[in-house]
Scaffold this motif. Sequence first.
Motif, PDB file in Angstrom:
ATOM      1  N   PRO A 185     -13.057   6.830  10.198  1.00 15.76           N
ATOM      2  CA  PRO A 185     -12.466   7.539  11.338  1.00 15.76           C
ATOM      3  C   PRO A 185     -11.025   7.108  11.605  1.00 15.76           C
ATOM      4  CG  PRO A 185     -14.691   6.820  11.867  1.00 15.76           C
ATOM      5  CD  PRO A 185     -14.328   6.159  10.570  1.00 15.76           C
ATOM      6  N   LEU A 186     -10.744   5.800  11.506  1.00 19.55           N
ATOM      7  CA  LEU A 186      -9.393   5.314  11.761  1.00 19.55           C
ATOM      8  C   LEU A 186      -8.424   5.774  10.681  1.00 19.55           C
ATOM      9  CD1 LEU A 186      -7.643   3.661  13.659  1.00 19.55           C
ATOM     10  CD2 LEU A 186      -8.241   1.612  12.340  1.00 19.55           C
ATOM     11  N   ALA A 187      -8.879   5.807   9.436  1.00 19.93           N
ATOM     12  CA  ALA A 187      -8.017   6.238   8.342  1.00 19.93           C
ATOM     13  C   ALA A 187      -7.556   7.679   8.512  1.00 19.93           C
ATOM     14  CB  ALA A 187      -8.750   6.085   7.011  1.00 19.93           C
ATOM     15  N   GLU A 188      -8.398   8.508   9.122  1.00 20.27           N
ATOM     16  CA  GLU A 188      -8.029   9.902   9.325  1.00 20.27           C
ATOM     17  C   GLU A 188      -7.119  10.088  10.533  1.00 20.27           C
ATOM     18  OE1 GLU A 188     -11.828  11.815   9.478  1.00 20.27           O
ATOM     19  OE2 GLU A 188     -11.926  12.046   7.306  1.00 20.27           O
ATOM     20  N   GLN A 189      -7.037   9.051  11.396  1.00 17.39           N
ATOM     21  CA  GLN A 189      -6.183   9.136  12.578  1.00 17.39           C
ATOM     22  C   GLN A 189      -4.814   8.487  12.370  1.00 17.39           C
ATOM     23  OE1 GLN A 189      -8.312   7.368  15.856  1.00 17.39           O
ATOM     24  NE2 GLN A 189     -10.168   8.551  15.441  1.00 17.39           N
ATOM     25  N   LEU A 190      -4.780   7.409  11.580  1.00 18.53           N
ATOM     26  CA  LEU A 190      -3.547   6.655  11.406  1.00 18.53           C
ATOM     27  C   LEU A 190      -2.506   7.437  10.600  1.00 18.53           C
ATOM     28  CD1 LEU A 190      -4.897   3.097  10.483  1.00 18.53           C
ATOM     29  CD2 LEU A 190      -3.826   3.776  12.649  1.00 18.53           C
ATOM     30  N   GLU A 191      -1.245   7.149  10.869  1.00 18.73           N
ATOM     31  CA  GLU A 191      -0.154   7.678  10.058  1.00 18.73           C
ATOM     32  C   GLU A 191       0.030   6.749   8.857  1.00 18.73           C
ATOM     33  OE1 GLU A 191       2.825  10.313   8.928  1.00 18.73           O
ATOM     34  OE2 GLU A 191       1.448  10.475  10.642  1.00 18.73           O
ATOM     35  N   PRO A 192      -0.169   7.228   7.645  1.00 13.84           N
ATOM     36  CA  PRO A 192      -0.036   6.346   6.480  1.00 13.84           C
ATOM     37  C   PRO A 192       1.420   5.979   6.226  1.00 13.84           C
ATOM     38  CG  PRO A 192      -0.408   8.600   5.777  1.00 13.84           C
ATOM     39  CD  PRO A 192      -0.540   8.605   7.274  1.00 13.84           C
ATOM     40  N   LYS A 193       1.608   4.862   5.539  1.00 13.22           N
ATOM     41  CA  LYS A 193       2.961   4.502   5.104  1.00 13.22           C
ATOM     42  C   LYS A 193       3.486   5.511   4.092  1.00 13.22           C
ATOM     43  CE  LYS A 193       4.141   0.689   7.262  1.00 13.22           C
ATOM     44  NZ  LYS A 193       5.374   0.598   8.076  1.00 13.22           N
ATOM     45  N   GLN A 194       2.573   5.994   3.236  1.00  9.54           N
ATOM     46  CA  GLN A 194       2.955   6.988   2.240  1.00  9.54           C
ATOM     47  C   GLN A 194       1.715   7.731   1.779  1.00  9.54           C
ATOM     48  OE1 GLN A 194       5.586   5.443  -0.741  1.00  9.54           O
ATOM     49  NE2 GLN A 194       5.742   7.350  -1.871  1.00  9.54           N
ATOM     50  N   THR A 195       1.878   9.006   1.466  1.00 13.63           N
ATOM     51  CA  THR A 195       0.793   9.843   0.965  1.00 13.63           C
ATOM     52  C   THR A 195       1.151  10.348  -0.423  1.00 13.63           C
ATOM     53  OG1 THR A 195       0.179  10.556   3.201  1.00 13.63           O
ATOM     54  CG2 THR A 195      -0.592  11.920   1.376  1.00 13.63           C
ATOM     55  N   PHE A 196       0.194  10.291  -1.331  1.00 19.27           N
ATOM     56  CA  PHE A 196       0.403  10.767  -2.698  1.00 19.27           C
ATOM     57  C   PHE A 196      -0.561  11.906  -3.002  1.00 19.27           C
ATOM     58  CE2 PHE A 196       1.634   6.309  -2.735  1.00 19.27           C
ATOM     59  CZ  PHE A 196       2.856   6.337  -3.397  1.00 19.27           C
ATOM     60  N   GLU A 197      -0.068  12.920  -3.697  1.00 19.16           N
ATOM     61  CA  GLU A 197      -0.912  13.963  -4.263  1.00 19.16           C
ATOM     62  C   GLU A 197      -1.090  13.630  -5.744  1.00 19.16           C
ATOM     63  OE1 GLU A 197      -2.514  16.357  -2.636  1.00 19.16           O
ATOM     64  OE2 GLU A 197      -1.680  15.525  -0.781  1.00 19.16           O
ATOM     65  N   LEU A 198      -2.313  13.282  -6.125  1.00 14.08           N
ATOM     66  CA  LEU A 198      -2.579  12.807  -7.472  1.00 14.08           C
ATOM     67  C   LEU A 198      -2.792  13.967  -8.441  1.00 14.08           C
ATOM     68  CD1 LEU A 198      -5.048   9.911  -6.566  1.00 14.08           C
ATOM     69  CD2 LEU A 198      -2.555   9.839  -6.738  1.00 14.08           C
ATOM     70  N   SER A 199      -2.721  13.649  -9.733  1.00 13.17           N
ATOM     71  CA  SER A 199      -2.935  14.648 -10.773  1.00 13.17           C
ATOM     72  C   SER A 199      -4.364  14.556 -11.299  1.00 13.17           C
ATOM     73  CB  SER A 199      -1.948  14.438 -11.928  1.00 13.17           C
ATOM     74  OG  SER A 199      -0.616  14.570 -11.484  1.00 13.17           O
ATOM     75  N   GLN A 200      -4.835  15.655 -11.831  1.00 13.62           N
ATOM     76  CA  GLN A 200      -6.181  15.744 -12.410  1.00 13.62           C
ATOM     77  C   GLN A 200      -6.056  15.483 -13.907  1.00 13.62           C
ATOM     78  OE1 GLN A 200      -7.950  19.530 -11.606  1.00 13.62           O
ATOM     79  NE2 GLN A 200     -10.047  18.783 -11.708  1.00 13.62           N
ATOM     80  N   THR A 201      -6.037  14.198 -14.282  1.00 12.44           N
ATOM     81  CA  THR A 201      -5.745  13.818 -15.658  1.00 12.44           C
ATOM     82  C   THR A 201      -6.411  12.498 -15.995  1.00 12.44           C
ATOM     83  OG1 THR A 201      -3.964  13.235 -17.202  1.00 12.44           O
ATOM     84  CG2 THR A 201      -3.613  12.692 -14.890  1.00 12.44           C
ATOM     85  N   SER A 202      -6.619  12.265 -17.294  1.00 15.69           N
ATOM     86  CA  SER A 202      -7.152  10.982 -17.742  1.00 15.69           C
ATOM     87  C   SER A 202      -6.039  10.002 -18.112  1.00 15.69           C
ATOM     88  CB  SER A 202      -8.070  11.187 -18.949  1.00 15.69           C
ATOM     89  OG  SER A 202      -7.363  11.806 -20.007  1.00 15.69           O
ATOM     90  N   GLU A 203      -4.792  10.437 -17.989  1.00 15.94           N
ATOM     91  CA  GLU A 203      -3.663   9.539 -18.233  1.00 15.94           C
ATOM     92  C   GLU A 203      -3.490   8.587 -17.047  1.00 15.94           C
ATOM     93  OE1 GLU A 203      -1.854   9.483 -21.071  1.00 15.94           O
ATOM     94  OE2 GLU A 203      -3.246  11.010 -21.817  1.00 15.94           O
TER      95      GLU A 203
END
Length: 229
Positions: free
Chosen positions: A125-143
């Motif tokens: 619950p807290l993770a969904e409320q807090l402002e993150p230091k940074q957000t990443f959109e990851l890739s769908q890859t095995s690399e």
Amino acid sequence: MSNCRDEHDHGDHDHGHGHHDHEHDHSDDITPALQHSLYQHISFDDIITLNESRQGSGKAVVKKTWAERLEIEPEVASDADEQLIMTVPFTGQVKLHSILIRTSPSDSAPRTLKVFINRDDVDFPLAEQLEPKQTFELSQTSEVQELPVKRALFGKVQRLVLFFEDNFGDGDEDVTRISYLGFKGEWMQLGRAPSQILYEAAPNPNDHALKGTNANTLGHQLDGSRRGN
């Protein structure tokens, strides 16, 4: 700079299979990757993973060396739903440069990663409320993906909290899987005992109610309403 020998001094985990797909050496593809490695400065025994399906699997993934990055096992898989929270403490203060991660091309690959620092109280619950230091959109890859952080925001890190919020299943895949995690940066020894700073109030997942059915999860604020799982 770390090296293969330094890393294997800490990598005493069980692979769950009897062979390696490659040789451990100091070839050109390995040595540059180990520059600024923070592997030997991770406090492995104090890593906490919330909502992991198998106890200790998150810790085992972080214990993998760079030379073992392509091995399938061990991996960490989520339990009650697609979310995971991993807290990784360091033995001192670090200037974080980047996060290394390997997942897969499947729907179980994590999509969104939110990163927090120096907190010991982050549950779902807290993770969904807090402002993150940074957000990443990851890739769908095995690399192996290298995620550079905004260094001005990660100059005094003692504990890193990784919140894998969702995966590529668009709600149809309840299991998120990660097979490798690593970190690059610069390490600085603290002037006082880091154990009192890093771990004193670290949450123990076994002290709380459960998310899902796994005893190594934290969900004391969910009140049974989260996804009905």
